[in-house]
Design a protein around this motif. Structure first.
Motif: not given
Lengths: 249, 261
Positions: B22-46
């Motif tokens: 992920v870092v070598q491809r210059g996508l370091s920000f994707i961890g944050d992005g997917l973590a916040h997407a996970a928040f959306g998913g958890i909220a949908l589950g709730l």
């Protein structure tokens, strides 16, 4: 003379836009061709079609009698310097062996190391074998990429503006290596370049395209055609020797 | 505490091995992005009536879909990686806020802090089982594809010409990252999980001269940082997730010093 590459009425449309229009020519074994044309003429698209990355909308490209998409091992490719990751933690040896295996090596066998060393020696870069890519100059980097392309013993090598962004000395040294390749009777080459010195030094034949094939012939034959003024410098400085005429049809 | 160390080191190793690519491809920000997407998913589950723990099973496919959406946009080549991630990040997070707001008033209250910062000391045996399964899945997938993934990371065009299925590997890398992030959110939380992906890989990148060494160092730093951080937080009685990240940050600073020498 055996034909390494045959482009037969190749037309490419991308997003509805006509990029290549009925391109037809061939390259015999061992011939060094310079592919020229202004920006946006379709040179890169043509290369991608030869490499099998883009399918022609109509027409076909064959390499050693096989469709371009299935003959990839017969083609070596040297990209422009800007297109690869300069910051990747890798050595020249790993890069060359990756092309041999089709995957990145974790450990390199002795036979692979010897093959990489031999091909680096051919391009005057034997000392670069264990050097990290990140520490190489522009000219050294392109030698390593040339060695990478040659290691599979291709019948055709494609060089996409390989000296762009390389300093004057590195460019001259690289041209010397290309000139030696152009003297080979075995290896055919397509060099995309805007560099007059490269055409003058290496071209056995010139193909000039502007979406359509405008001209295809010996550098000397193409002189005097006003539309080809961009390549007319080949007249005065052509290095003698090795011109191969195409087969008669 | 032993369960916490097992969970922390598993997350540290998984995030590190994916983080190298992920870092070598210059996508370091994707961890944050997917973590916040996970928040959306958890909220949908709730919103659908699940508990925070069970909402993970809704977050999993939701986050994988978002990762494939980012991969699709990146492949079209009309947007930079950080822009694509930023758009999905914001939309997913906004959906999460919307879903939480749509829950009925009678619904049980949600401990938002545990979602944001995790609760590694509360990891149960069932959570460990899930993590073990994810470890096996990701470990196998990465072991099988590492050499091709490395080639595709170096230069997708050259790798493709050598017969590497670049697009499928891109999708796999982002989908596995999504899976690991959803599992890791339980332990380290949405706010800190991307550090597990970025910091060990970025530190290892400074120290290793080949990609397989970088991968090895990243895993050691991820596992070591998680274990040392947990032990320190236990003895100092401070927040565990934050301590782990600070230890990893200290490793990064040491790496800078070593690199300069």
């Amino acid at each position: 003379m055996e034909r390494v590459l045959v482009a037969d009425d190749v037309t490419v449309r991308l997003g509805g836009k006509l990029i290549l229009d009925g391109i037809s020519f061939w390259i015999p074994k061992g011939e060094f061709v310079c592919l020229c044309g202004p920006n946006g003429a379709g040179k890169s698209t043509f290369l991608k079609t030869v490499l099998g990355i883009i399918e022609p909308t109509s027409g076909a490209i064959s390499i050693l009698g096989k469709p371009a998409g299935v003959a990839q091992r017969a083609v070596g490719y040297v990209p422009q310097r800007k297109t690869f990751d300069q910051d990747f933690p890798a050595t020249a040896l790993e890069l060359i062996v990756a092309n041999l295996r089709g995957k990145w090596p974790i450990r390199v066998h002795d036979a692979e190391r010897e093959r990489a060393r031999a091909v680096l020696q051919r391009v005057g870069g034997e000392a670069l074998i264990d050097k990290p890519l990140a520490g190489l100059s522009g000219g050294e980097t392109q030698r390593v990429f040339l060695a990478r392309a040659l290691v599979t013993d291709p019948a055709l090598i494609i060089l996409d503006e390989p000296t762009a962004g390389v300093d004057v000395r590195g460019r001259q040294e690289f041209l010397d290596i290309l000139w030696e390749i152009s003297a080979s009777d075995e290896l055919a080459a397509i060099l995309v370049t805007h560099n007059p010195a490269a055409i003058a030094r290496c071209a056995e034949r010139v193909v000039y395209i502007e979406k359509k094939l405008i001209a295809w012939g010996l550098p000397d034959e193409l002189l005097g055609k006003s539309s080809l003024s961009a390549i007319s410098y080949a007249r005065t400085t052509r290095t003698p020797g090795g011109v191969i005429a195409p087969d008669e049809d | 505490m032993i369960r916490a160390i097992m969970a922390g080191t598993a997350v540290g190793a998984l995030c590190a091995v994916l983080g190298v690519f992920v870092v070598q491809r210059g996508l370091s920000f994707i961890g944050d992005g997917l973590a916040h997407a996970a928040f959306g998913g958890i909220a949908l589950g709730l919103l659908l009536g699940a508990s925070v723990s069970h909402a993970t099973w809704v977050a999993l496919p939701f986050t994988v879909l978002v990762s494939l959406g980012i991969s699709f946009v990146l492949r079209r080549g009309r947007m930079r990686g950080d822009s694509a991630t930023g758009v999905f990040f914001a939309v997913s997070f906004a959906l999460g806020v919307l879903f939480l707001g749509l829950r009925p008033l009678s619904a049980p209250p949600v401990n938002v802090e545990s979602v944001l910062f995790g609760s590694i000391l509360a990891v149960g045996p069932q959570d460990l089982l899930v993590m073990g399964a994810v470890c096996v899945l990701v470990g196998l997938a990465m072991a099988i594809t590492w050499t091709r993934l490395a080639y595709a990371t170096f230069d997708p065009e050259l790798a493709k010409l050598s017969g590497v299925p670049v697009e499928r590997l891109d999708d796999m890398l982002l989908a596995l990252t999504a899976v690991v992030i959803v599992v890791a959110v339980k332990t380290v939380g949405i706010a800190l999980v991307s550090s597990f992906i970025v910091i060990p890989a970025a530190t290892a990148r400074m120290l290793g001269r080949s990609l397989h060494r970088v991968t090895l160092y990243a895993v050691l730093l991820g596992v070591g940082g998680a274990a040392l951080g947990l032990l320190l937080s236990y003895h100092l009685n401070v927040a565990s997730g934050a301590t782990i990240i600070l230890v990893m940050g200290a490793f990064f600073a040491l790496g800078l010093v070593v690199k300069r020498r």
